[in-house]
Design a protein around this motif. Structure first.
Motif, short mmCIF file in Angstrom:
data_model
loop_
_atom_site.label_atom_id
_atom_site.label_comp_id
_atom_site.label_asym_id
_atom_site.label_seq_id
_atom_site.Cartn_x
_atom_site.Cartn_y
_atom_site.Cartn_z
N ALA A 38 37.33 -25.15 11.74
CA ALA A 38 36.75 -24.23 10.76
C ALA A 38 37.37 -22.85 10.89
O ALA A 38 37.62 -22.17 9.88
CB ALA A 38 35.24 -24.16 10.96
N LEU A 39 37.64 -22.40 12.11
CA LEU A 39 38.25 -21.09 12.32
C LEU A 39 39.64 -21.03 11.72
O LEU A 39 39.98 -20.07 11.00
CB LEU A 39 38.34 -20.80 13.83
CG LEU A 39 39.07 -19.52 14.23
CD1 LEU A 39 38.34 -18.30 13.69
CD2 LEU A 39 39.21 -19.43 15.75
N PHE A 40 40.45 -22.07 11.94
CA PHE A 40 41.82 -22.09 11.39
C PHE A 40 41.78 -22.14 9.87
O PHE A 40 42.57 -21.45 9.20
CB PHE A 40 42.59 -23.29 11.94
CG PHE A 40 42.76 -23.25 13.44
CD1 PHE A 40 42.77 -22.05 14.13
CD2 PHE A 40 42.92 -24.43 14.17
CE1 PHE A 40 42.93 -22.00 15.50
CE2 PHE A 40 43.07 -24.39 15.54
CZ PHE A 40 43.08 -23.17 16.21
N ILE A 41 40.88 -22.95 9.34
CA ILE A 41 40.77 -23.03 7.88
C ILE A 41 40.28 -21.69 7.32
O ILE A 41 40.79 -21.20 6.31
CB ILE A 41 39.80 -24.17 7.48
CG1 ILE A 41 40.41 -25.52 7.87
CG2 ILE A 41 39.51 -24.13 5.98
CD1 ILE A 41 39.45 -26.69 7.74
N GLY A 42 39.31 -21.09 8.00
CA GLY A 42 38.79 -19.79 7.55
C GLY A 42 39.87 -18.73 7.52
O GLY A 42 39.92 -17.90 6.60
N MET A 43 40.77 -18.74 8.50
CA MET A 43 41.88 -17.77 8.52
C MET A 43 42.81 -17.99 7.34
O MET A 43 43.38 -17.05 6.78
CB MET A 43 42.65 -17.90 9.84
CG MET A 43 41.87 -17.47 11.06
SD MET A 43 42.65 -17.99 12.61
CE MET A 43 44.20 -17.11 12.52
#
Length: 366
Positions: free
Chosen positions: A353-358
């Motif tokens: 989720a963090l990578f996608i959010g970035m």
């Protein structure tokens, strides 16, 4: 309504994944020394551990040789003469290449869970000095192995769980009870504590199906992997690579213009530095999912190896006192593994989720 759509879409993601547990002491008597040597010769701890954490063409539960209790699985091979199928039981529990299976004029052997096709005219497999087969080659192996069967089982469980939850919300407006209530609590946990904080309220729903699927897929397979005789699915690097690739592809294909601008031609940086940083940032696109897959694979595999090593001490040292220590330690590690099973699912999901959010972050947040 939107949540129901997410649950239904998550089931499709689950189907996509499927197709694709110490001592040292001196030896005072010669007889005791001899017994220890014999025990070591009879029991190979490394072989035992690798056998249990590795994949296999049959699902072995217990027993050895002809008395072994094993669930036979389909062996599906693609050769230059077309598809060849038969059940793994035709190897009669042999993984040393001794038993030859003849199908459609071809001969096959199981050598340490790799299927080899013997060259034309060969009756038995022959080896070189390094124990590599010299008169056999590997066909394309599309078999339903133990890990694949375990993934299908996970998918079936997820279908049952989420279909039941979706059916409840379709017919009722009140909160579910019992198991469905616990399941919904976890769904809300993924939404409120993972998806929204990392991706944002505007875009999180688009990625909820993937995040829910990956969280429950990893958690359920981790829990099932702790059962005796179960498959070590997320301790298989091929499985974690596939999961990592899903995250990478979703990140790449959903990245916005600002994401790629800040990745390959970042503003506010001297022009001559930009190409260097672009290479570094480009590699980061690959390193992020690689870190995901290695972390999951290494943690799950290490836990299984520790438990099996503690159990193996009993057979290596043949001492009841060892069992009094190693078994409680193995049980303790197993309890820790219950926690690790959840933590690894949580860490994989929140980092995804963090990578996608970035990648989808709005311009004004830069």
């Amino acid at each position: 309504m939107t949540a129901q759509k997410s649950l239904v879409i998550s089931l499709y993601f689950a189907l996509a994944f499927a197709i694709f547990p110490l001592f040292t002491f001196a030896q005072e008597h010669e007889q005791e020394h001899k017994s220890l040597q014999e025990a070591e010769e009879e029991f190979n701890a490394t072989e035992m551990i690798m056998h249990h954490i590795g994949d296999a063409h049959g699902w072995h539960f217990f027993g050895e040789g002809d008395s072994a209790v094993t669930l036979p699985l389909p062996v599906i091979l693609y050769t230059d003469n077309g598809l060849v199928t038969f059940m793994s039981s035709e190897f009669h529990h042999d993984t040393e290449g001794h038993h030859v299976v003849e199908k459609d004029g071809m001969r096959f052997v199981n050598l340490h869970e790799d299927i080899y096709r013997l060259d034309a005219g060969a009756e038995t497999v022959e080896f070189d000095a390094d124990h590599h087969p010299v008169n056999a080659s590997k066909p394309w192996d599309l078999s339903i192995t133990k890990n694949v069967a375990a993934m299908f089982l996970t998918v079936i469980l997820m279908l049952l769980f989420f279909t039941s939850l979706a059916r409840h919300h379709k017919k009722n407006t009140h909160a579910p009870k019992g198991f469905n209530n616990a399941l919904e609590t976890l769904v809300l946990f993924v939404r409120d504590d993972i998806a929204i904080p990392q991706i944002g309220e505007k875009k999180y729903m688009k990625f909820m199906p993937f995040l829910l699927t990956v969280f429950f897929f990893i958690w359920i397979t981790n829990l099932m992997g702790l059962l005796p005789g179960a498959a070590n699915v997320t301790g298989n690097i091929a499985v974690t690579v596939s999961l990592g690739l899903f995250t990478m592809l979703i990140m790449i294909f959903n990245g916005n213009k600002d994401f790629y601008k800040h990745t390959f031609w970042m503003p506010g940086i001297p022009t001559w530095v930009k190409p260097i940083l672009a290479v570094v940032e480009g590699l980061g696109l690959l390193i992020k999912p690689a870190a995901l897959m290695i972390r999951l694979f290494a943690n799950i595999t290490a836990g299984h190896i520790i438990i099996l090593s503690l159990i193996g001490l009993i057979f290596i040292l043949e001492n009841a006192g060892i069992a009094g220590v190693s078994v409680p330690f193995a049980l303790f590690i197993t309890v820790l593994e219950l926690l690790v099973a959840f933590l690894q699912a949580f860490i994989f999901t929140i980092l995804s989720a963090l990578f996608i959010g970035m990648a989808v972050e709005e311009h004004e947040h830069h």
